[in-house]
Design a protein around this motif. Structure first.
Motif, PDB file in Angstrom:
ATOM      1  N   GLU A   1     -13.722   1.092   2.558  1.00 28.57           N
ATOM      2  CA  GLU A   1     -12.981   0.385   3.612  1.00 28.57           C
ATOM      3  C   GLU A   1     -13.938  -0.178   4.654  1.00 28.57           C
TER       4      GLU A   1
ATOM      5  N   HIS B   1      -4.906   4.358   7.946  1.00 28.52           N
ATOM      6  CA  HIS B   1      -4.999   3.897   6.557  1.00 28.52           C
ATOM      7  C   HIS B   1      -4.170   4.828   5.661  1.00 28.52           C
TER       8      HIS B   1
ATOM      9  N   GLU C   1      -4.410  -0.298  -3.355  1.00 27.84           N
ATOM     10  CA  GLU C   1      -3.962  -1.694  -3.360  1.00 27.84           C
ATOM     11  C   GLU C   1      -4.561  -2.458  -2.178  1.00 27.84           C
ATOM     12  N   LYS C   2      -4.612  -1.832  -1.017  1.00 33.74           N
ATOM     13  CA  LYS C   2      -5.148  -2.480   0.180  1.00 33.74           C
ATOM     14  C   LYS C   2      -6.617  -2.851  -0.021  1.00 33.74           C
TER      15      LYS C   2
ATOM     16  N   GLU D   1      -7.075  -5.675  -2.478  1.00 28.29           N
ATOM     17  CA  GLU D   1      -6.857  -6.974  -1.847  1.00 28.29           C
ATOM     18  C   GLU D   1      -8.105  -7.444  -1.106  1.00 28.29           C
ATOM     19  N   LYS D   2      -8.789  -6.507  -0.424  1.00 20.77           N
ATOM     20  CA  LYS D   2     -10.017  -6.861   0.284  1.00 20.77           C
ATOM     21  C   LYS D   2     -11.146  -7.231  -0.675  1.00 20.77           C
TER      22      LYS D   2
ATOM     23  N   LYS E   1      -4.891 -11.222  -5.026  1.00 23.08           N
ATOM     24  CA  LYS E   1      -4.884  -9.852  -4.531  1.00 23.08           C
ATOM     25  C   LYS E   1      -4.169  -8.895  -5.486  1.00 23.08           C
TER      26      LYS E   1
END
Length: 419
Positions: free
Chosen positions: A298, A68, A75-76, A79-80, A89
């Motif tokens: 996460e 990761h 940003e990741k 999006e989730k 997203k």
């Protein structure tokens, strides 16, 4: 059918039952305070350890290497998170804290004019929001009464009509919660947004008590912005990094508070003296991401991706409905319900009693973790991912015993002061 028989049947039909084993739960304890701080999951623990290991293994190269990479982590995870708020997203970024994000959004969207120079909120909003709004008004050298509060008729709920009636021509921005933190009332944010825009008002929402508990459609309804914490229903851990949404129609708007990590990613390391903001919600970041406070989110979000917010909402309504049903059967006429009893309730039940503080202490002594809200409220939040219907039944039995034996009377009826 008795409440216990109903609980056993409901648990046998529960498609989310297996997720209970994903969380660390203390034996002989019933955790009903997930709307204040969610429990640690094994996935969140693992993602934290993974990010910690990337620092150990890669050092500075952790920004671009590892499972990761840190550079795009906000940003990741945005999006989730986007499906939970009904956003594209690009419209979501995980950054800052609830209050710093509100300051950023008000610094961006509250641009008072001679005609429009007030901010509309409600008197039942979480105080931190009101403090931030008041300080932004002060920054603009405006009088205190430019914070306009919608009044509650019963001290627990706010009507949509009352909010809309307060949208006068002098209001520039409206800041309202999607769910009231005390009573758990779900506001009709689609109707509120429509009314605000018809009157030329920018509108934003606090999702702290709704994200991860109820579905949202922020993009579809056209909300201008929203902000939230991730440590309640999303189980991101104490002080975890918060989130914000900015509708794509506002992309290109210069952030009120500019910072390096809000830069266009392709230009960020040019280190130019002139700020070039990202053309996404990422522009509203201020500081460097807090990697280890992002890390548990996460792991937690992976469960929400699997389950989906609609399934979580369905079970949440079943849990709180079952809790109210058991209270009515087992302890009738002891508590006043301060929450809506229909589907306009959020993820908790709010019990009103003049001895609420002492009852909460008695519950804790008996192994139940509730939440006291001054002056007379008890919040009980059975969480869809880790609480069962049988746990709800057991909590009601404990509460019944406390009230019957009056064991709460040995405690002072006031909040304990933390030294």
């Amino acid at each position: 059918m008795s409440c216990l028989e109903s609980a056993i049947l409901l648990d046998s039909q529960d498609a989310l039952k297996k997720y209970e084993n994903e969380f660390y739960k203390n034996e002989n304890q019933f955790y009903f305070d997930g709307n204040s701080l969610g429990l640690l999951s094994k996935r969140a623990e693992n993602s934290l350890l993974t990010l910690l290991h990337s620092w150990k293994q890669f050092g500075i190269d952790g920004w671009t290497s590892g499972e990761h990479p840190w550079y795009f982590l906000s940003e990741k995870l945005g999006e989730k998170c986007a499906p939970l708020v009904g956003a594209k997203k690009e419209e979501v970024i995980l950054t800052g804290s609830t209050t710093t994000n509100l300051h950023q959004l008000l610094a961006t969207f509250f641009r008072p004019t001679t005609e429009r120079n007030k901010i509309l909120a409600d008197e039942l909003n979480f105080p931190s929001d009101l403090y931030a709004i008041a300080s932004q008004i002060q920054v603009h050298n405006l009088p205190e009464d430019h914070l306009k509060l919608v009044k509650s008729d019963d001290g627990q709920t706010i009507t949509t009509n009352a909010i809309i009636e307060a949208m006068t021509d002098d209001v520039a921005v409206a800041i309202l919660p999607a769910v009231l933190y005390r009573s758990g009332q779900v506001l009709d944010i689609a109707a509120i947004t429509k009314a605000a825009h018809e009157r030329g008002i920018v509108v934003g929402f606090d999702l702290c008590h709704s994200i991860g508990s109820i579905p949202h459609q922020l993009h579809e309804i056209g909300a201008d912005f929203a902000f939230w914490c991730n440590y309640k229903h999303l189980n991101g851990g104490p002080g975890s990094v918060a989130g914000l949404f900015v509708h794509e129609k506002h992309f290109g708007t210069m952030p009120g508070l500019a910072g390096w990590f809000g830069s266009d990613k392709t230009k960020q390391f040019d280190l130019a003296t002139q700020f070039t903001p990202a053309n996404t919600a990422g522009a509203f970041q201020i500081g460097t991401p807090h990697i280890f406070s992002l890390a548990p989110i996460e792991g937690s979000l992976s469960m929400f991706e699997e389950v989906g917010i609609d399934a979580i909402r369905k079970k949440s309504l079943q849990l709180t409905g079952f809790l109210m049903e058991c209270l009515q059967q087992e302890i009738p006429n002891v508590f006043q319900l301060g929450n809506p009893t229909d589907e306009t309730r959020g993820g908790h039940v709010f019990l009103v009693h003049e001895e609420a503080a002492s009852i909460c202490k008695a519950l804790k002594e008996a192994g139940v973790i509730p939440d006291f809200r001054a002056p007379n409220g008890i919040r009980l939040a059975p969480v869809a991912l880790y609480n069962s219907f049988e746990e709800v039944w057991k909590v009601v039995q404990i509460l019944k015993d406390i009230m019957k034996k009056e064991t709460y009377k040995k405690f002072h009826n006031e909040r304990e002061i933390i030294a």
